[in-house]
Design an enzyme around this catalytic site. Structure first.
Site, short mmCIF file in Angstrom:
data_model
loop_
_atom_site.label_atom_id
_atom_site.label_comp_id
_atom_site.label_asym_id
_atom_site.label_seq_id
_atom_site.Cartn_x
_atom_site.Cartn_y
_atom_site.Cartn_z
N LYS A 1 76.04 -93.65 -2.24
CA LYS A 1 76.29 -94.12 -3.48
C LYS A 1 76.44 -95.19 -3.94
O LYS A 1 77.09 -95.89 -3.37
CB LYS A 1 77.09 -93.25 -3.95
CG LYS A 1 77.94 -93.35 -4.89
CD LYS A 1 76.58 -92.20 -5.98
CE LYS A 1 77.15 -92.20 -7.42
NZ LYS A 1 77.73 -91.64 -7.99
N ASP B 1 78.60 -82.41 -11.68
CA ASP B 1 79.49 -84.12 -12.26
C ASP B 1 81.23 -83.52 -12.68
O ASP B 1 81.77 -84.90 -13.01
CB ASP B 1 79.03 -84.94 -12.88
CG ASP B 1 79.76 -86.62 -12.53
OD1 ASP B 1 80.36 -86.57 -11.13
OD2 ASP B 1 80.02 -87.13 -13.65
ZN ZN Z 1 79.76 -87.65 -10.20
ZN ZN Z 2 78.21 -91.46 -11.66
#
Ligand code: ZN
Ligand code: ZN
Length: 401
Positions: free
Chosen positions: A183, A316
């Protein structure tokens, strides 16, 4: 261990059609479809014509995010965070998510604990810590703090690395610890204290170096980015998925398609912040910004969907807002057909995770991860948006909820 699901209306998420059939599963895998199947000693689910579909996949979660105050996460004890994560993962499973992709924070310990059956939860694909430049979205220091305690044992979503050599080292270190993907923070964010949402982050050389390290290990990179400028740079550097992507434009859509990249919108986290953020201490000024990002996100999703961008389901959510995980179905249904929203949470997400044929479908050879539903999700998306309408959740051929 075997399982027989009798008289199911199985949804083929690829074609969008239903087939009335039995489904036989052995050793965690789907082995056979057909009518009148026999399996002595099998556990039997009488579906009585109920809809059966593949278990859901959420491609953007943070199972360690026990609070929305991400800066405070790193000062919790790792054992305390793990206990919270175990509860969060169990609740995700009850919401029908049999596989999730963690977008930073989770490590091999949680993935192993789930795989070994020590904790209930979705299959967990993790990236370890997200890579951030100094002052980037993963840098939780305020302006008055100079030092950074980068202790890797403790909770926290990001690690700071600047320069091509340093990002290679950070990427290799996460891959060494078993990361399924890397990420990278490629632009500003809402929650980070010192960056701006319209900033781009990392030089092209750094982004390319991170992609090169991932590809050398047959892995890929997911990038946090909001604006078209940040999205387009990340796509040009070769990242496979853009996370959020709220402010994309036509030029981004073209790049997504030509690069065969995925977009993972996470609309529900902005919806949750808009609905409950002020209760969680979000200031009025930030609250108004969240509204803009949500509206842009819905428009961005519509633009991407119309342009043929591959979309995966993401949420998220942080802290107490995790319980809204299935509301993303309703938000996307405003601009997409139900079957397309369902594809994002099944077959498309499986493609992003490089697990096509193994999850997100119920063809023979796939993991026996499935939902038995109370209603038809193609006619009423509420069937998926409200987990209380699940009759059963099955993971690896075992009834888990
Ligand atoms: Zn996230
Ligand atoms: Zn993010």
């Amino acid at each position: 261990m075997s399982l027989l699901v009798r008289n199911a209306r199985v949804l083929d998420v690829v074609t969008g059609g239903y087939t009335e059939t039995d489904l036989r599963c052995e050793d965690g895998l789907v082995v056979e479809h057909g009518s009148g199947l026999k399996a002595p000693d099998a556990r039997v689910i009488e579906a009585d014509g109920a809809v059966v579909m593949p278990g859901l996949i959420d491609a953007h979660v943070h199972v360690t995010a026990l609070t929305a105050d991400l800066g405070a996460l790193g000062s919790h004890s790792p054992s305390y965070v793990a206990a919270h994560s175990a509860r969060t993962m169990g609740e995700m499973l009850d919401r029908g998510f049999t596989t999730v992709r963690d977008a930073s924070g989770a490590d091999y310990g949680l993935a192993d604990a789930q795989a070994d059956g020590l904790i209930r939860g979705p299959r967990l694909l993790f990236c370890g810590k997200g890579l951030s430049q100094t002052g980037g979205h993963g840098d939780t220091r305020d302006r008055g703090t100079t030092s950074h305690d980068g202790h890797q044992c403790c909770a926290g979503l990001g690690r700071i690395a600047d320069g091509v050599d340093a990002v290679r080292l950070a990427a290799r270190d996460e891959l060494r610890k078993g990361a399924n993907h890397l990420k990278v923070m490629a632009g500003g964010g809402v929650s980070s204290p010192t960056d701006r949402i319209d900033s781009t982050q990392y030089s092209m050389d750094e982004l390319r170096a991170i992609v090169e390290e991932a590809e050398a290990a047959n892995r890929y990179v997911a990038a946090h980015a909001y604006t078209a400028r940040a999205i387009n740079r990340a796509l040009a550097a070769g990242v496979r998925s853009i996370e959020h992507g709220n402010l994309l434009d036509d030029s981004s859509v073209q790049l997504f398609v030509s690069r065969d990249a995925y977009l993972v919108p996470t609309l529900v986290t902005y919806w949750a912040l808009k609905t409950e953020g002020r209760e969680f201490g979000l200031p009025e000024s930030s609250w108004r910004k969240v509204d803009d990002v949500l509206t842009a996100g819905i428009e961005g999703l519509e633009l991407a969907a119309r342009g043929g961008v591959k979309l995966a389901y993401g949420t998220d959510l942080l802290g107490g807002m995790h319980r809204h995980q299935n509301h993303e179905f309703r938000l996307r249904r405003e601009v997409q057909d139900a079957i397309d929203v369902i594809r994002a949470a099944t077959v498309n997400a499986a493609g992003l995770l490089n697990l096509s044929g193994e999850i997100g479908v119920l063809t023979p050879g796939a993991h026996a991860d499935l939902l038995v539903l109370d209603g038809d999700p193609l006619e009423d998306i509420g069937v998926l948006a409200e987990p209380k309408r699940f009759r059963h959740v099955v993971q690896g051929g075992v009834v888990v909820s």
